[in-house]
Design a protein around this motif. Structure first.
Motif, mmCIF file in Angstrom:
data_model
loop_
_atom_site.group_PDB
_atom_site.id
_atom_site.type_symbol
_atom_site.label_atom_id
_atom_site.label_comp_id
_atom_site.label_asym_id
_atom_site.label_seq_id
_atom_site.Cartn_x
_atom_site.Cartn_y
_atom_site.Cartn_z
ATOM 1 N N ARG A 231 -1.265 -2.449 -5.992
ATOM 2 C CA ARG A 231 -1.655 -3.005 -7.445
ATOM 3 C C ARG A 231 -1.749 -4.536 -7.176
ATOM 4 N NH1 ARG A 231 2.921 0.004 -8.915
ATOM 5 N NH2 ARG A 231 2.314 2.387 -9.281
ATOM 6 N N ARG A 232 -1.041 -5.179 -6.723
ATOM 7 C CA ARG A 232 -0.979 -6.673 -6.605
ATOM 8 C C ARG A 232 -2.147 -7.126 -5.913
ATOM 9 N NH1 ARG A 232 4.679 -9.056 -4.469
ATOM 10 N NH2 ARG A 232 3.405 -10.872 -5.145
ATOM 11 N N PHE A 233 -2.590 -6.175 -4.917
ATOM 12 C CA PHE A 233 -3.814 -6.719 -4.088
ATOM 13 C C PHE A 233 -5.002 -6.524 -5.016
ATOM 14 C CE2 PHE A 233 -7.551 -5.316 -1.635
ATOM 15 C CZ PHE A 233 -7.833 -6.241 -0.719
ATOM 16 N N GLU A 234 -5.171 -5.230 -5.853
ATOM 17 C CA GLU A 234 -6.278 -5.002 -6.714
ATOM 18 C C GLU A 234 -6.453 -6.227 -7.860
ATOM 19 O OE1 GLU A 234 -5.195 -1.221 -8.359
ATOM 20 O OE2 GLU A 234 -5.579 -0.028 -6.423
ATOM 21 N N VAL A 235 -5.498 -6.714 -8.103
ATOM 22 C CA VAL A 235 -5.531 -7.747 -9.073
ATOM 23 C C VAL A 235 -5.733 -9.277 -8.620
ATOM 24 C CG1 VAL A 235 -4.178 -6.637 -10.793
ATOM 25 C CG2 VAL A 235 -3.037 -8.183 -9.227
ATOM 26 N N GLY A 236 -5.598 -9.199 -7.348
ATOM 27 C CA GLY A 236 -5.935 -10.639 -6.666
ATOM 28 C C GLY A 236 -4.733 -11.250 -6.321
ATOM 29 N N ALA A 237 -3.322 -10.583 -6.518
ATOM 30 C CA ALA A 237 -2.259 -11.395 -6.430
ATOM 31 C C ALA A 237 -1.826 -11.951 -4.981
ATOM 32 C CB ALA A 237 -1.009 -10.854 -7.201
ATOM 33 N N ILE A 238 -2.095 -10.781 -4.039
ATOM 34 C CA ILE A 238 -1.778 -11.189 -2.689
ATOM 35 C C ILE A 238 -2.929 -11.067 -1.877
ATOM 36 C CG2 ILE A 238 0.440 -10.325 -2.922
ATOM 37 C CD1 ILE A 238 -0.456 -7.514 -1.741
ATOM 38 N N SER A 239 -2.874 -11.273 -0.628
ATOM 39 C CA SER A 239 -4.300 -11.292 0.464
ATOM 40 C C SER A 239 -4.072 -10.026 1.056
ATOM 41 C CB SER A 239 -3.922 -12.475 1.392
ATOM 42 O OG SER A 239 -2.833 -12.118 2.055
ATOM 43 N N LYS A 240 -5.229 -9.826 1.670
ATOM 44 C CA LYS A 240 -5.386 -8.469 2.440
ATOM 45 C C LYS A 240 -4.225 -8.380 3.693
ATOM 46 C CE LYS A 240 -7.692 -4.760 3.784
ATOM 47 N NZ LYS A 240 -7.749 -3.560 2.805
ATOM 48 N N LEU A 241 -4.144 -9.675 4.031
ATOM 49 C CA LEU A 241 -2.991 -9.669 5.156
ATOM 50 C C LEU A 241 -1.676 -9.012 4.733
ATOM 51 C CD1 LEU A 241 -2.160 -10.316 7.881
ATOM 52 C CD2 LEU A 241 -1.821 -12.813 7.198
ATOM 53 N N ASP A 242 -1.178 -9.464 3.513
ATOM 54 C CA ASP A 242 -0.089 -9.023 3.139
ATOM 55 C C ASP A 242 -0.057 -7.584 2.949
ATOM 56 O OD1 ASP A 242 1.117 -11.683 3.163
ATOM 57 O OD2 ASP A 242 0.634 -11.878 0.964
ATOM 58 N N LEU A 243 -1.086 -6.941 2.666
ATOM 59 C CA LEU A 243 -1.344 -5.518 2.239
ATOM 60 C C LEU A 243 -1.239 -4.855 3.531
ATOM 61 C CD1 LEU A 243 -1.596 -3.311 0.304
ATOM 62 C CD2 LEU A 243 -3.963 -3.662 0.785
ATOM 63 N N THR A 244 -1.807 -5.008 4.617
ATOM 64 C CA THR A 244 -2.006 -4.671 5.839
ATOM 65 C C THR A 244 -0.509 -4.714 6.620
ATOM 66 O OG1 THR A 244 -2.721 -6.554 6.967
ATOM 67 C CG2 THR A 244 -4.336 -4.830 6.124
ATOM 68 N N GLN A 245 0.224 -5.725 6.333
ATOM 69 C CA GLN A 245 1.709 -5.850 6.961
ATOM 70 C C GLN A 245 2.518 -4.933 6.154
ATOM 71 O OE1 GLN A 245 2.306 -9.920 6.227
ATOM 72 N NE2 GLN A 245 1.840 -10.578 8.205
ATOM 73 N N VAL A 246 2.258 -4.503 4.903
ATOM 74 C CA VAL A 246 3.290 -3.712 4.242
ATOM 75 C C VAL A 246 2.854 -2.232 4.972
ATOM 76 C CG1 VAL A 246 3.616 -2.466 1.992
ATOM 77 C CG2 VAL A 246 3.582 -4.919 2.245
ATOM 78 N N GLN A 247 1.470 -1.962 4.927
ATOM 79 C CA GLN A 247 0.941 -0.709 5.393
ATOM 80 C C GLN A 247 1.527 -0.544 6.833
ATOM 81 O OE1 GLN A 247 -3.087 -0.986 4.857
ATOM 82 N NE2 GLN A 247 -2.999 -0.087 2.677
#
Length: 505
Positions: A231-247
């Motif tokens: 959700r945070r990535f969808e609204v632009g609050a975090i970068s793609k890098l942070d999302l891939t690290q969580v995944q």
């Protein structure tokens, strides 16, 4: 035991002739003297048995002085293992395990072999009735006329009963007895090994179950985190890098979960093979390392293993049997005396078989003296002596193996306890680091990479603590088995009638 065949008239005359009572006295005297000689005690040519000196130090390599606890040999397995599920699994294994069943049948096999050999000490008495009629043509008879002869016998006799003057039969009997007792001790060793294997397999299942619970909680937590970061990535609050690290964190936890599920299935299958049935549902309780406590064990002295460890007892029985085999091989160099005799009635007519004066007897002692056999007896003696030396080496090795197993368990108990305590401290530290890393990331002080690293270490620390607890419990099970746990408190096999006890000591 047969009788000579003669003409009909001669047989009738012999049957009707009076037989003085004194005519059977020499046979009676000879038989009585032979029996008394055999029963008065035979010489044994077996070397005197002396237990070899202990090929191990007088004390454990790992210091065990001042350790208080229970003596493992007198602590029954159902008193040492208090977990009700584990006790039920062990009992099922003792009832159903096929390897243990074979070991128990081996005891019955050795017992039957001993009884067969023991029967050689006593004469085999047989009773029989027989009759023969024969016709000799005239051209084969001096009288020129055909002659018909008849003979009827009813008798009781013994055939080829050896007078054991040199102890050959007695030593073979002793060897068979010791082999039986060795098999009995071997079955007790198999029983103790099965109990330890079932306990360790159960600990393995409980270990995997607890690690699975931790992995499932981790997966659930990281799935929630992944949804939040999406959700945070969808609204632009975090970068793609942070999302891939969580995944990546989520994928690692899911991979570990799949590996643990496979490990649990393998552990359950192994446990089912040991108990000979499906183990059924197993509890997924709180940390088993904290709730499953085993009694403290006192190691005692290395010499106490000689009577506590069934494998050592079995090795000593085999060593004693090897000494008896030497005695039997030595006796083969001396003359052998065998008695064959019968007592009954004989007549040329069937109706005169039990008439007065029809009494008949025979006594045929046989003395055989070996002269030349191509070196067979000498080679047999050398073979028995070599087997004795092998039995000595195996006995000493069994003691050394037992000493090493106990020493390893004592040493591991000390260091595994320390590892468990250190791992507890490491887990507390890992949790605090993960909490602080998350706070710093939330405040924007660090990148999510630091949180990723802290979460990895936390999961690893949780898994390692469970494994350390399991290793310590497995070590306690190994120590119990190595010290001969329960071997002097459980049921024992029936000893041979009129023989030594199940333990040579």
């Amino acid at each position: 035991m047969g009788a000579s065949h003669g003409p009909h008239a001669d047989a009738r005359t012999a049957a009707a002739a009076p037989r003085p009572r004194d005519s059977i006295l020499p046979w009676r005297h000879a038989l009585a003297a032979s029996i008394l000689l055999a029963l008065s005690g035979c010489a044994s040519l077996a070397p005197r048995y002396e237990a070899p000196r202990l090929p191990v130090p007088d004390a454990w390599l790992d210091s065990a002085q001042g350790v208080s606890g229970h003596a493992a040999p007198v602590l029954a397995w159902n008193d040492y293992f208090t977990d009700p599920v584990l006790k039920q699994l062990i009992q099922t294994a003792l009832d159903n395990n096929r390897d243990l069943r074979v070991a128990l049948l081996r005891v019955e096999e050795a017992r039957a072999s001993y009884r067969i050999q023991r029967a050689e000490l006593f004469p085999q008495v047989n009773a029989g009735v027989r009759g023969t009629r024969a016709r000799v043509p005239g051209d084969l008879n001096l009288s020129g006329s055909p002659v018909t002869s008849a003979e009827y016998r009813a008798e009781v006799g013994a055939s080829s009963w050896e007078l054991d003057l040199w102890g050959r039969v007695r030593n073979l009997d002793d060897s068979a007895l010791q082999q039986w007792l060795a098999t009995q001790a071997g079955s007790r060793a198999a029983r103790m090994a099965l109990i330890a294997q079932v306990a360790d397999a159960y600990l393995g299942v409980r270990d995997v179950d607890e690690r699975l619970a931790l992995a499932r909680r981790t997966v659930e937590t990281r799935q929630q985190t992944s949804r939040i970061f999406n959700r945070r990535f969808e609204v632009g609050a975090i970068s793609k890098l942070d999302l891939t690290q969580v995944q990546l964190l989520l994928n690692q936890a899911q991979t570990l979960l799949a590996q643990l599920e496979q490990a649990r299935a393998t552990q359950v299958h192994a446990l089912g093979l040991l108990i000979g049935a499906h183990p059924g549902p197993l509890p997924e309780a709180a940390p088993f390392g904290e709730t499953m406590e085993l009694a403290e064990l006192a190691p005692g002295l290395p010499s106490e293993l000689l009577t506590a460890r069934p494998d050592i007892v079995a090795a000593e029985h085999r060593l004693i049997a090897a000494h008896a085999d030497i005695g039997a091989a030595r006796a083969a160099f001396f003359p052998r005396i065998a008695l064959t005799g019968s007592l009954g009635t004989a007549s040329a007519e069937l109706d005169g078989l039990f008439s007065s004066g029809s009494r008949a007897w025979s006594f045929a002692p046989v003395i055989s003296l070996p002269i030349f056999d191509g070196g067979r007896r000498r080679a047999n003696l050398e073979l028995s002596e070599v087997r004795r030396d092998i039995a000595v080496a195996e006995y000493e090795k069994s003691i050394q193996t037992a000493f090493r197993e106990v020493s390893d368990a004592l040493s591991a108990r000390r260091w595994l306890t320390e590892q468990r305590d250190l791992q507890r401290t490491a887990l507390v530290t890992a949790r605090e680091r993960a909490r602080l890393a998350q706070l710093r990331y939330d405040n924007g002080s660090v990148a999510y990479l630091e949180v990723l690293d802290a979460q990895r270490e936390l999961l690893s620390a949780e898994q390692q603590l469970v494994q350390a607890r399991r290793a310590l419990l497995s070590n306690q099970v190994s120590l119990y088995a190595a010290l001969g746990g329960g071997t002097q408190s459980g049921p024992r096999s029936t000893a041979a009638p009129g023989s030594v006890s199940a333990s040579p000591r």
